[in-house]
Design a protein around this motif. Structure first.
Motif, PDB file in Angstrom:
ATOM      1  N   SER A 153       6.745   8.192   0.354  1.00 29.87           N
ATOM      2  CA  SER A 153       5.427   7.699   0.748  1.00 29.87           C
ATOM      3  C   SER A 153       4.741   7.048  -0.449  1.00 29.87           C
ATOM      4  O   SER A 153       4.542   7.689  -1.479  1.00 29.87           O
ATOM      5  N   ALA A 154       4.384   5.782  -0.281  1.00 26.95           N
ATOM      6  CA  ALA A 154       3.714   5.068  -1.367  1.00 26.95           C
ATOM      7  C   ALA A 154       2.273   5.508  -1.517  1.00 26.95           C
ATOM      8  O   ALA A 154       1.623   5.219  -2.504  1.00 26.95           O
ATOM      9  N   GLU A 155       1.776   6.232  -0.527  1.00 27.49           N
ATOM     10  CA  GLU A 155       0.337   6.464  -0.473  1.00 27.49           C
ATOM     11  C   GLU A 155      -0.150   7.701  -1.231  1.00 27.49           C
ATOM     12  O   GLU A 155      -1.345   7.925  -1.290  1.00 27.49           O
ATOM     13  N   THR A 156       0.736   8.487  -1.822  1.00 27.04           N
ATOM     14  CA  THR A 156       0.276   9.751  -2.406  1.00 27.04           C
ATOM     15  C   THR A 156      -0.785   9.563  -3.478  1.00 27.04           C
ATOM     16  O   THR A 156      -1.596  10.440  -3.705  1.00 27.04           O
ATOM     17  N   ASN A 157      -0.789   8.423  -4.179  1.00 23.45           N
ATOM     18  CA  ASN A 157      -1.821   8.192  -5.183  1.00 23.45           C
ATOM     19  C   ASN A 157      -2.908   7.251  -4.704  1.00 23.45           C
ATOM     20  O   ASN A 157      -4.039   7.320  -5.142  1.00 23.45           O
ATOM     21  N   LEU A 158      -2.520   6.353  -3.807  1.00 26.30           N
ATOM     22  CA  LEU A 158      -3.436   5.265  -3.446  1.00 26.30           C
ATOM     23  C   LEU A 158      -4.745   5.745  -2.846  1.00 26.30           C
ATOM     24  O   LEU A 158      -5.786   5.135  -3.027  1.00 26.30           O
ATOM     25  N   TRP A 159      -4.685   6.849  -2.114  1.00 32.11           N
ATOM     26  CA  TRP A 159      -5.891   7.304  -1.434  1.00 32.11           C
ATOM     27  C   TRP A 159      -6.917   7.887  -2.385  1.00 32.11           C
ATOM     28  O   TRP A 159      -8.080   8.038  -2.074  1.00 32.11           O
ATOM     29  N   MET A 160      -6.473   8.215  -3.610  1.00 31.35           N
ATOM     30  CA  MET A 160      -7.373   8.954  -4.494  1.00 31.35           C
ATOM     31  C   MET A 160      -8.618   8.149  -4.829  1.00 31.35           C
ATOM     32  O   MET A 160      -8.536   6.978  -5.141  1.00 31.35           O
TER      33      MET A 160
END
Ligand code: ADP
Ligand code: ZN
Ligand code: ZN
Length: 822
Positions: free
Chosen positions: A645-652
């Motif tokens: 999942s590319a999103e593990t950091n993006l949402w921060m």
């Protein structure tokens, strides 16, 4: 005579003390002293000696009790660095030094004295028994081993160092430094050597042989080692005799038994030979630029922007050879843990004993020995994580900071919150040594500095041997789901490719940047999420230990059967961690050998090295891990990298979220493909239009940089502003909140051009039971390039706050140049 003393506490100023006549020969810059401070006796550091003081001043001055060290515990140059760090990171020089020295700075409880009892009783004859020296000698002639504390108690006096040092010089005692907590001291072993000449030994053998043939066996063995000595253990192992025979021979004066210190060395389990190599043309050009700075002893910062696999390490190695040949030393900094095995093994392979390794996984004893080896100048290359910055190297000729963008260079969990990369640049300046910052994805700040001409930009655009950068593809999991092509966390596309590599016996790396099984547990009926009792974060399900864990404070509790709020049995698990990825993969590929690499899985010392060895030689097919698998690993057999999942950091909610995501994905993609085999990278995402991801698949660092720079300027973030985060922290919410409000009130009175956000709760509003409040301060670079205006404003406000507030005992934490605002 007077001296200036700083303490290893948060006081920013130094204190003046008088030096009694008998200590005037011993006092000098850099030695520790014992001094009265209020009702206490504290250990401090002498930072200056001066001859006179005005009459009025001298009346108030107290005397130091004692001088602890014979030689300075740090150099003037390092002290200069620590003063800079203290000023910049808003703490005291003493706090930096406390952070920097491995054996601690408070020596009172950590000294031990061993004595030659016979010699002490001889000396005692010439002393008055009632004098302090007499008392010490009478104690030490009966006990050969005592802690300083015990001795002080028995003599009823604290300041014994002067006397003890004299006794040490006379050969009556040895003073040993010992870490009170970690129990670190020099490690010694019993050794045996020959006292007789070989000829004399041969002469007495016939006589001894009649009574004790075993002793002859020992003697014959000892002839091999003679005066060089052999460890007693080894001697007994090799001769198969018992210790009694050796003791008898020692009693007769033929052999001597003695203690010898042995070095504890961190042994990396990961091993890798490197081939002979000559630098490529591109590498040589870059090498020449840095070399000329090395040869001229000039400070200059280079930013080495080199794509993954371009051979940055090889440039470091060649430069280090030159520096060592010129008799100087090299400091190499690497990010924490994961990178260390591979780059360390390369340095050790070439420089052997001349290298010491310093990082958090070595034991206190190994650290102690490594440190001493550097002090004694026996090792001229230090390679290590953040704390290697403090290694007591002298005559530094080159400083390398590899993967300079890495967040682990910033000390985040404890104060002082310094950035070792930035401090390394200052260290280079102080030592007149060039500093080489290397990365495939330089931090926005460093690339900006290069564009501004502050750093010199060097580039490696090509991979070695015409190897191609991997092809990167995105998989839109929303689409895949619609087409029924998702199998839990994996898309069919991803599973097919993994299966393909297994068949070809090629290596696969799978990244999921979350530990645990499910990253949150919630109730389907009432929506309640299982939270940590001490922190405002969701608990993570760890299936192997059958428990829920908090990743911030370590709190654990059993996996609930029912919702803790409404009692419903509809407990759901949400979010994917590495354990779940591992679990699912072993279901789809039961015959594959997989291994997990995250801080849970490699907790045991040496296990990471073993995993990497096995992965390299093909015994492990698939490596699953957090960001630990993303950095620096270089294995030609890896041809596939998957990102679950590319999103593990993006949402921060953090201004560096895009930068971190770009770096992580580019770095992990770089693990795929080398000269012999092309690589492919597959990234699962919920949003394949994301501009950050587009830049990743286009391999377009500069494009990403330019876009990010525009955002940072528009939103007033670094590098366009200097920022400082002030945090108050307390078990009592009311106090933490009250304190931050008062600090804010002081700050806004300030006339300087600062942007000051109103106080807010931190995003992680409660950690380890403490409530957290924050103020963010920004100061434009155009008017405050060094950030000095901002720091002065903060210190002014804090001084006023602490001068009058009823909340002044609330902990206030400063984070200058924060990595994250959470
Ligand atoms: P980076 O740190 O830039 O990602 P590395 O230093 O790990 O790259 O090097 C990548 C690979 O290229 C290594 O496997 C190394 O063996 C090879 N390599 C680098 N420079 C040379 C060279 N001059 N000659 C031969 N092989 C090289
Ligand atoms: Zn519920
Ligand atoms: Zn917690």
């Amino acid at each position: 005579m007077y001296c200036e003393v700083i303490f290893f506490l948060s006081f920013k100023n130094s204190f003046t003390y008088a030096v009694p006549a008998d200590l005037q020969d011993s006092i000098k810059f850099g030695v520790r002293v014992l001094a009265p401070f209020g009702k206490r006796t504290l250990t401090g550091l002498c930072v200056k000696t001066k001859i006179t003081l005005s009459g009025i001043e001298s009346e108030k001055v107290k005397e130091i009790f004692d001088v602890v060290d014979t030689s300075p515990i740090l150099s003037k140059k390092d002290f200069e660095l620590y003063e800079w760090m203290a000023e910049y990171y808003l703490c005291s020089t003493g706090e930096i030094i406390r952070n920097a020295t491995p054996h601690g700075t408070d020596i009172q409880s950590i000294r031990r004295i061993t004595s030659d009892t016979a010699f002490c009783s001889q000396l005692l004859l010439g002393e008055k028994a009632s004098s302090t020296k007499g008392k010490i000698l009478s104690i030490l002639s009966e006990r050969d081993n005592i802690t300083l504390k015990q001795l002080q108690k028995m003599v009823k006096k604290k300041n014994l160092y002067g006397l003890l040092r004299t006794l040490q010089l006379e050969g009556a005692i040895t003073i040993i430094d010992e870490l009170s907590k970690a129990k670190v001291r020099e490690k010694t072993q019993r050794y045996v050597k020959l006292k007789y000449s070989v000829e004399d030994v041969y002469n007495i053998i016939p006589e001894i042989e009649r009574r004790s043939p075993k002793q002859v066996v020992v003697l014959l063995k000892m002839i091999e080692y003679r005066q060089a000595g052999i460890s007693l253990k080894k001697l007994l192992d090799e001769t198969k005799v018992n210790a009694g025979s050796v003791a008898t021979l020692a009693k007769k004066g033929i052999l001597a038994l003695y203690q010898r210190s042995v070095e504890r060395r961190y042994k990396e389990t990961y091993e890798n030979d490197i081939p002979d190599f000559t630098l490529t043309e591109e590498q040589s050009k870059l090498y020449d630029s840095v070399l000329s700075a090395i040869e001229q002893n000039t400070f200059k910062t280079f930013l080495l922007y080199g794509v993954t696999g371009s051979g940055k390490t090889f440039v470091y190695l060649e430069l280090a050879k030159k520096v060592i040949a010129a008799g100087k030393s090299v400091l190499v900094m690497v990010p924490e843990i994961s990178l260390t095995p591979q780059i360390t093994s390369r340095f050790v392979h070439i420089f052997k004993d001349n290298v010491v390794v310093l990082h958090s996984r070595i034991s206190p004893g190994e650290r102690f020995d490594a440190w001493n080896k550097v002090v004694q100048g026996k090792a001229k290359i230090v390679i290590g994580a953040r704390s290697a910055l403090f290694a007591p190297l002298q005559n530094i000729g080159l400083i390398v900071v590899d993967e300079e963008h890495d967040a682990s260079y910033k000390q985040n969990d404890t104060v002082p919150k310094y950035n070792a990369r930035d401090a390394a640049v200052v260290k280079g300046k102080i030592y007149n040594a060039p500093v080489l910052l290397g990365s495939a994805t330089p931090s926005i700040e460093s690339m900006f500095n290069a564009q501004q001409g502050k750093y010199e930009l060097l580039e490696l655009r090509e991979r070695v041997d015409d190897a191609q950068l991997p092809e990167i593809r995105l998989v839109n999991i929303v689409e895949e789901k619609k087409q029924k092509r998702m199998f839990n966390v994996f898309s069919k596309t991803m599973l097919d490719m993994i299966g393909d590599r297994l068949q070809k016996k090629e290596g696969t790396i799978i990244l999921q940047n979350r530990r645990g099984f499910s990253t949150s547990v919630y109730c389907f009926d009432c929506g309640e999420i299982e939270m940590c009792e001490n922190c405002s974060v969701a608990l993570v399900h760890h299936i192997n230990q059958h428990q829920l864990q908090c990743h911030y404070c370590g709190f654990t509790k059993p996996v609930p059967k029912q919702c803790s709020k409404c009692g419903s049995f509809s407990i759901k698990y949400f979010g994917t961690g590495t354990e779940r990825v591992e679990d699912e993969l072993s279901f789809y590929f039961p015959e594959a050998s997989l291994h997990r690499v995250d801080s849970d899985a490699i907790a045991k010392k040496g296990s990471l090295g073993n995993i990497l060895n096995n992965f390299r030689n093909g015994q492990i097919d698939i490596l699953i891990g957090t960001q630990m698998v993303a950095k620096g690993l270089d294995f030609p057999r890896v041809t596939l990298v998957c990102v679950v999942s590319a999103e593990t950091n993006l949402w921060m909610p953090d201004f560096r979220a895009d930068e971190r995501t770009f770096q992580l994905l580019t770095q992990v993609a770089g693990r795929a493909g080398r000269a012999s085999a092309a690589g492919e990278v597959l990234i699962q995402t919920q949003n394949d239009k994301s501009p950050v991801l587009r830049k990743v698949i286009e391999n377009d660092y500069m494009g990403f940089f330019n876009r990010e720079l525009i955002n940072r300027e528009r939103l007033h973030y670094p590098p366009f502003v200097k920022i400082c985060l002030i945090e108050t922290k307390d078990l009592d919410e009311h106090k933490a909140k009250g304190a931050i409000a008062e600090i804010h009130a002081e700050l806004v009175k300030n006339k300087r051009p600062l942007i000051i956000t109103p106080p807010t709760t931190a995003i992680l509003a409660r950690l380890k039971n403490e409530y957290r409040y924050q103020i963010l301060i920004k100061s434009p670079r155009t008017s405050d390039a060094s950030g000095a205006i901002m720091r002065n404003a903060v210190m002014d406000a804090i001084k006023k706050f602490q001068g009058k507030s009823k909340f002044k005992d609330v902990r206030v934490i400063f984070d200058v140049d924060p990595q994250t605002l959470m």
